[in-house]
Design a protein around this motif. Sequence first.
Motif, PDB file in Angstrom:
ATOM      1  N   THR A   1      -4.542   1.050 -13.520  1.00 43.21           N
ATOM      2  CA  THR A   1      -4.034   0.358 -12.362  1.00 43.21           C
ATOM      3  C   THR A   1      -2.602  -0.105 -12.589  1.00 43.21           C
ATOM      4  OG1 THR A   1      -6.197   0.398 -11.337  1.00 43.21           O
ATOM      5  CG2 THR A   1      -4.354  -0.434  -9.992  1.00 43.21           C
ATOM      6  N   GLY A   2      -2.471  -0.875 -13.526  1.00 44.96           N
ATOM      7  CA  GLY A   2      -1.528  -1.682 -13.977  1.00 44.96           C
ATOM      8  C   GLY A   2      -0.301  -0.948 -14.494  1.00 44.96           C
ATOM      9  N   GLU A   3      -0.702   0.375 -14.732  1.00 44.28           N
ATOM     10  CA  GLU A   3       0.365   1.065 -15.534  1.00 44.28           C
ATOM     11  C   GLU A   3       0.987   2.223 -14.286  1.00 44.28           C
ATOM     12  OE1 GLU A   3      -0.665   2.662 -19.005  1.00 44.28           O
ATOM     13  OE2 GLU A   3      -1.805   0.978 -19.597  1.00 44.28           O
ATOM     14  N   ILE A   4       0.251   2.306 -13.166  1.00 42.49           N
ATOM     15  CA  ILE A   4       0.688   3.254 -12.097  1.00 42.49           C
ATOM     16  C   ILE A   4       2.103   2.937 -11.393  1.00 42.49           C
ATOM     17  CG2 ILE A   4       0.269   4.114  -9.810  1.00 42.49           C
ATOM     18  CD1 ILE A   4      -2.601   3.472 -10.335  1.00 42.49           C
ATOM     19  N   GLU A   5       3.039   3.782 -11.508  1.00 41.64           N
ATOM     20  CA  GLU A   5       4.484   3.650 -11.024  1.00 41.64           C
ATOM     21  C   GLU A   5       4.715   4.231  -9.625  1.00 41.64           C
ATOM     22  OE1 GLU A   5       7.180   4.678 -13.949  1.00 41.64           O
ATOM     23  OE2 GLU A   5       9.080   4.678 -12.561  1.00 41.64           O
ATOM     24  N   ILE A   6       3.756   5.307  -9.224  1.00 42.36           N
ATOM     25  CA  ILE A   6       3.947   5.948  -7.841  1.00 42.36           C
ATOM     26  C   ILE A   6       2.599   6.208  -7.462  1.00 42.36           C
ATOM     27  CG2 ILE A   6       4.903   8.030  -6.730  1.00 42.36           C
ATOM     28  CD1 ILE A   6       7.285   8.227  -9.008  1.00 42.36           C
ATOM     29  N   VAL A   7       2.555   6.141  -6.268  1.00 46.13           N
ATOM     30  CA  VAL A   7       1.299   6.436  -5.509  1.00 46.13           C
ATOM     31  C   VAL A   7       1.447   7.510  -4.292  1.00 46.13           C
ATOM     32  CG1 VAL A   7      -0.847   5.920  -3.951  1.00 46.13           C
ATOM     33  CG2 VAL A   7      -0.028   4.409  -6.116  1.00 46.13           C
ATOM     34  N   TYR A   8       0.826   8.333  -4.435  1.00 41.39           N
ATOM     35  CA  TYR A   8       1.016   9.439  -3.256  1.00 41.39           C
ATOM     36  C   TYR A   8      -0.156   9.505  -2.526  1.00 41.39           C
ATOM     37  CZ  TYR A   8       1.320  13.769  -0.260  1.00 41.39           C
ATOM     38  OH  TYR A   8       1.463  14.596   0.627  1.00 41.39           O
ATOM     39  N   GLY A   9      -0.416   8.659  -1.443  1.00 37.96           N
ATOM     40  CA  GLY A   9      -1.622   8.500  -0.806  1.00 37.96           C
ATOM     41  C   GLY A   9      -1.935   6.917  -0.663  1.00 37.96           C
ATOM     42  N   GLY A  10      -2.790   6.333  -0.946  1.00 30.03           N
ATOM     43  CA  GLY A  10      -2.720   4.928  -0.658  1.00 30.03           C
ATOM     44  C   GLY A  10      -3.843   4.255  -1.661  1.00 30.03           C
ATOM     45  N   LEU A  11      -3.656   2.926  -1.812  1.00 37.16           N
ATOM     46  CA  LEU A  11      -4.492   1.964  -2.780  1.00 37.16           C
ATOM     47  C   LEU A  11      -5.290   1.145  -1.947  1.00 37.16           C
ATOM     48  CD1 LEU A  11      -1.806   0.565  -5.130  1.00 37.16           C
ATOM     49  CD2 LEU A  11      -3.474   2.646  -5.529  1.00 37.16           C
TER      50      LEU A  11
END
Lengths: 321, 321
Positions: free
Chosen positions: A45-55
């Motif tokens: 999770t700490g390495e995600i740069e982009i989210v398509y959708g939601g957290l």
Amino acid sequence: MAPQQPIRILVTTPIPPDILAEAVALSPRVLILKEEDLKEKPSLTGEIEIVYGGLVPEQWSLARNLKWNQVPGAGMNGLLTPEVVAHPAVITNAHMHARAISEHLFGMLLMLTRGLHIAYRQQLTRKWDSSSFTHGGLATLPGKTLGILGLGAVGSCAAQMGAALGMRVVGLDRDRAEVPDVETVYGPQRKDEMLAQGDYIMVTLPLTSETRRFVSRREFEVMKPGALLFNVGRGGTIDTDAMVAALESGRLGGAGLDVVDPQPLPPDHPLWTMPNVIISPYCAGKYPDYDAACGRIFLENLRRYLAGEPLLNVVDKKAGY
Amino acid sequence: MAPQQPIRILVTTPIPPDILAEAVALSPRVLILKEEDLKEKPSLTGEIEIVYGGLVPEQWSLARNLKWNQVPGAGMNGLLTPEVVAHPAVITNAHMHARAISEHLFGMLLMLTRGLHIAYRQQLTRKWDSSSFTHGGLATLPGKTLGILGLGAVGSCAAQMGAALGMRVVGLDRDRAEVPDVETVYGPQRKDEMLAQGDYIMVTLPLTSETRRFVSRREFEVMKPGALLFNVGRGGTIDTDAMVAALESGRLGGAGLDVVDPQPLPPDHPLWTMPNVIISPYCAGKYPDYDAACGRIFLENLRRYLAGEPLLNVVDKKAGY
């Protein structure tokens, strides 16, 4: 060449395989993650740069490297917690359902002006009776005035359709002073002036602290007697009790509601059975190619992101839309 | 001055008092008769020069001096008996409900494309469920093809509305080769070619010997699978059994019918309960100012009659419309 860091993209919303393949092909650095990958290895999770959708809320505090979240819809309420607002990540949304929502608005409008809700009620009891169709609501649209609260993607599209159908269009918006097909755009402080003109009022507002119960008892009193009201924004922008009272008194001629407050509408709510009310269960934006259209917006924004160009549909996190 | 004969006008249809007063003021020769006057003195029938409304069949044989009958509607079927066709009187009709009928057509179309009939069925059982709204019919209109059978006043108005809503419009007409907003007007012999293109088919045909069952089993086979069909002309232009079969098989995606055959639809007819069928009881042309709008057409034609000018909306009694 210097080694390049992967761009980790978490995808939590349905995306057609061909569009996902195009996204991957945009850069060798693109690395797609699914929710299962995070379950196996939460530290990702700490390495995600982009989210398509939601957290989910607890992920936001962990997503220290998140730069951009493409949301697959238009509405932000509920998502913009203080933590998300404070987070440096850019949020973009998607308005590709503006046309579907506008057509939904005009479908509800024409149902009421043509008495098709009466016809359908009769149909369900196999009753052929044209004598019910003499009420004043059967007016045709040319020459009527359409008032639109909120001239974003949906409101602007509704304005274009209203003008195309021969109506005079006025509108209200906080940010825009001129919108195509809208004769006059009023600011929020001139709400009454705008409301008093509309034979039909369409509400496409987002729900923010400024728009909560934007249409309330006082507003129903300044509207044209017999006006029709439509809401496809968020239920909370209208004071439901005041609307029910205005419908009961006949002050309001009818309503078409794709959003309500409370939502979902409880089974014992009086709105369900009012004769000139049409309720659809928050489905105005649905259309068969939604995932593909939304995926295309994400793809275009990803291309821009990789090229360092400005993203489309950037949400003002403080304004709330 | 030579004495002038009165022009006896029988009025059998509702006319607003101010329009009647304008008619009387057009000439001192105008003399208005009501049905009561004929009941008191039946021989007056032979002296009537103009009828606004209609005569019953037995009156036509007595109305030897009738020159002109203004009918307060568009459809002629039933009226044009051999005796009426042979009578030298000119018949004019009224198309001022073209816009109301067109809006009714698009109301039914948007109900089906937005699933508002599903929403309304759910509403009547107080059910909030958006999961029903995923079917393919939810497509938006721009880029779709609208096919219109019959490009008279209603069909032409529907073409204008369809184009304004972003659709490509094709049509079929016996007499017209070019109609505004219609990309191609096909003749009746190219019916299949035209029908094969339409995502949505609107029927606005009059009922004549040539148009009876114009849309029948073979026509449903050439239509696009899943096409939506609308009829606001006369029920007899569509073969009802073939339409029911096409709806049952899914070949036809849905229908919106303001006219049916038989009409009124019997309570046990399968059309009443088909899930994607909307039935309205022959009310598409209704609107609150009907009598006034129709009266204005009569008034303009009376002015023309008195001035010796050609009348508007002259019906071709042999063609039947």
